[in-house]
Write a protein that holds these residues in place. Structure first.
Motif, mmCIF file in Angstrom:
data_model
loop_
_atom_site.group_PDB
_atom_site.id
_atom_site.type_symbol
_atom_site.label_atom_id
_atom_site.label_comp_id
_atom_site.label_asym_id
_atom_site.label_seq_id
_atom_site.Cartn_x
_atom_site.Cartn_y
_atom_site.Cartn_z
ATOM 1 N N ASN A 36 31.327 34.251 40.613
ATOM 2 C CA ASN A 36 32.783 34.259 40.751
ATOM 3 C C ASN A 36 33.175 33.677 42.100
ATOM 4 N N TYR A 37 34.256 32.895 42.081
ATOM 5 C CA TYR A 37 34.781 32.278 43.294
ATOM 6 C C TYR A 37 36.282 32.533 43.361
ATOM 7 N N ASN A 38 36.794 32.657 44.568
ATOM 8 C CA ASN A 38 38.243 32.805 44.713
ATOM 9 C C ASN A 38 38.886 31.424 44.697
ATOM 10 N N GLY A 39 40.179 31.356 44.899
ATOM 11 C CA GLY A 39 40.888 30.088 44.873
ATOM 12 C C GLY A 39 40.442 29.110 45.944
ATOM 13 N N GLU A 41 37.349 28.548 46.669
ATOM 14 C CA GLU A 41 35.960 28.222 46.338
ATOM 15 C C GLU A 41 34.952 28.991 47.193
ATOM 16 N N GLU A 42 35.335 30.185 47.605
ATOM 17 C CA GLU A 42 34.410 31.058 48.318
ATOM 18 C C GLU A 42 33.789 32.020 47.312
ATOM 19 N N CYS A 44 32.496 35.137 45.518
ATOM 20 C CA CYS A 44 33.011 36.515 45.509
ATOM 21 C C CYS A 44 32.080 37.504 44.818
#
Length: 73
Positions: A36-39, A41-42, A44
């Motif tokens: 999973n990545y946040n908006g 692109e980090e 998560c």
């Protein structure tokens, strides 16, 4: 005494894993991982899902299923 208790727990864990492996084979279950990545692109975290007959079951994560089966004590 603690060493004996540790060995007993270890044997139970191994027996449980063997039974779970046989059960997963019986029902043709596998595992799928999805990062999973946040908006931004980090990263998560990763969710783990069962696959059933080769298809990923996105309805619940493995953790959610375990929570339901085990419950809270």
């Amino acid at each position: 005494m603690e060493e004996l208790e540790f060995e007993n727990r270890k044997k139970k864990i191994e027996a449980f894993k063997n039974e779970l492996k046989a059960l997963m084979s019986k029902y043709n279950f596998g595992k799928h991982e999805m990062d999973n990545y946040n908006g931004m692109e980090e990263y998560c975290g990763t969710d783990y899902y069962f696959t059933v007959d080769g298809e990923t079951w996105y309805g619940e994560t493995i953790a959610e299923i375990l929570d339901e089966v085990v419950g809270s004590h």
